[in-house]
Design an enzyme around this catalytic site. Structure first.
Site, PDB file in Angstrom:
ATOM      1  CE  LYS A 185      68.167  47.135  -8.844  1.00 51.74           C
ATOM      2  NZ  LYS A 185      67.501  47.407  -7.533  1.00 51.74           N
ATOM      3  CG  ASP A 205      69.228  53.978  -9.604  1.00 57.64           C
ATOM      4  OD1 ASP A 205      69.750  53.011 -10.183  1.00 57.64           O
ATOM      5  OD2 ASP A 205      67.996  54.119  -9.483  1.00 57.64           O
TER       6      ASP A 205
HETATM    7  O1  MRU Z   1      65.435  49.030  -8.269  1.00 61.63           O
HETATM    8  P1  MRU Z   1      65.268  49.488  -9.695  1.00 61.63           P
HETATM    9  O2  MRU Z   1      64.722  48.427 -10.579  1.00 61.63           O
HETATM   10  O3  MRU Z   1      64.522  50.793  -9.795  1.00 61.63           O
HETATM   11  O4  MRU Z   1      66.764  49.769 -10.161  1.00 61.63           O
HETATM   12  C1  MRU Z   1      66.951  50.314 -11.432  1.00 61.63           C
HETATM   13  C2  MRU Z   1      68.359  50.423 -11.817  1.00 61.63           C
HETATM   14  O5  MRU Z   1      69.268  50.128 -11.086  1.00 61.63           O
HETATM   15  C3  MRU Z   1      68.602  51.000 -13.192  1.00 61.63           C
HETATM   16  O6  MRU Z   1      69.768  50.485 -13.744  1.00 61.63           O
HETATM   17  C4  MRU Z   1      68.731  52.521 -13.068  1.00 61.63           C
HETATM   18  O7  MRU Z   1      67.657  53.070 -12.378  1.00 61.63           O
HETATM   19  C5  MRU Z   1      68.853  53.162 -14.376  1.00 61.63           C
HETATM   20  S1  MRU Z   1      67.349  53.186 -15.279  1.00 61.63           S
HETATM   21  C6  MRU Z   1      67.665  54.068 -16.660  1.00 61.63           C
END
Ligand code: MRU
Length: 353
Positions: A250, A239
């Site tokens: 995550k 992110d």
């Molecule tokens: O809370 P989320 O489901 O939006 O978290 C998403 C993640 O952690 C993904 O691994 C990250 O956004 C990369 S998506 C290409």
């Protein structure tokens, strides 16, 4: 081929998304029109994954301004900044949200005329460009990823960084999906990813759909599959990456990286270079979203799984220290530790660093 997860309508009055909270049991589409629709869809993870959030938000800003009717330039820009700030406040960790909104705002601000139609056309062009660029970046990231693995490898995944979270191939899953198209036979071990189960609900769904051999495991089984020698590499998306390579992804990602280091398994992060935030010096500068404790205690259960009075801590992301990351794979090339040298080099050239 165009992405199906986030689609701007022809008339520019709505954005249609796949409601990711309903998967894998129901493939449902939602039409988003108002600023509140976009805020709620992002906050509730109906659209999720850093790049998809950015794309949806950028299109959302255009769509909501398009529905506003005529206004003079000053009024238009004031209202646009107000809506952008509101949508940006939906989730704090993924830098893509902020970037995409800023790009679409800048397109309107830099438009040389004063007519609303011209400003809107510039915004539309910019938000669709963000998605087009993401398609190309995911493909390039996936090609680079294929240089890191071989046919028959076992790959552990955490959360979801596939087509639903991005555009077409995905980042963390792109190598597996592109590899499958080219005839590679990978064995994916997919962490379920508590508490919201993006691994079980979305990654297992996408890999299975792509014809990849996928085995679902609970998060606390990553150690045993690594110890048993089933895993040749770990693949995750992210992110936000700080300038020193510390990476927010995550919750649970950093634990996977610690285990991978222990067992000598390479740990790879996949992301577009726009996910690298040079304004964050280290991971300590990245804001970590905290979510509703009920996601841990009661969501997905028919009865609560903890006493109502018990305290819960529910951070949605964690930061993996740069030294645990074998490489960061971007559309511009592959960065390796020390990232304080390889990341700046990435922005200076277009090939491997
Ligand atoms: O809370 P989320 O489901 O939006 O978290 C998403 C993640 O952690 C993904 O691994 C990250 O956004 C990369 S998506 C290409």
């Amino acid at each position: 081929m165009r992405p199906e997860n986030v689609v701007l309508s022809e008339d520019g009055k709505s954005v249609v998304i796949i409601d990711q909270t309903q998967l894998p049991n129901r493939l449902e589409y939602l039409s988003l029109v108002t600023p509140e629709d976009f805020y709620e869809a992002i906050k509730a993870l109906k659209v999720r994954g850093a790049p998809a959030i950015g794309i949806c938000a950028g299109m959302g800003l255009y769509v909501t301004m398009n529905g506003l009717g005529d206004a003079d330039r000053e009024k238009f820009l004031t209202e646009m900044h107000h809506i952008a700030a509101y949508i940006n406040s939906s989730r704090p960790t993924a830098v893509n949200l902020f970037h995409a909104l800023r790009r679409v705002e800048s397109a309107a601000m830099e438009y040389p005329g004063t007519d609303t139609a011209g400003m809107l056309a510039a915004m539309r062009k910019e938000c669709t460009a963000i998605q087009d660029e993401d398609i190309a970046m995911c493909r390039a990231i996936s090609e680079y990823g294929l240089t890191l693995v071989k046919d028959g490898d076992g790959v552990l995944t955490h959360c979801n960084a596939g087509p639903l979270a991005t555009s077409l191939y995905g980042t963390g899953l792109g190598t597996l999906i592109l590899g499958a198209e080219k005839g590679y036979k990978f064995h994916a071990y997919t962490d379920e990813t508590r508490p919201l189960l993006q691994g079980a609900r979305l990654t297992a769904y996408e890999l299975d759909k792509a014809g990849i051999d996928v085995t679902l495991i609970c998060d606390n089984m990553a150690s045993i599959v690594m110890k048993q020698g089933r895993i040749n590499a770990c693949f995750v998306g992210c992110d936000r990456v700080a300038a020193n390579g510390d990476t927010a992804n995550k919750i649970g990602t950093s634990g996977v990286a610690v285990l991978a280091k222990h067992y000598g398994v390479p740990f790879y992060v996949f992301c577009p270079s726009s996910t690298i935030d040079m304004e964050c010096k280290t991971g300590a500068d990245i804001k970590i979203e905290e979510r509703d404790p009920e996601e841990i205690k009661s969501k997905f259960y028919t009865e609560p799984m903890a006493p109502a009075s018990v305290k819960c801590y529910n951070p949605a992301f964690d930061v993996t220290d740069a030294e645990l990351i074998t490489a960061i794979v971007t559309e511009k090339g592959i960065c390796r530790y020390p990232y304080s040298e390889s990341i700046p080099a990435l922005f200076g050239k277009e090939k491997k660093c």
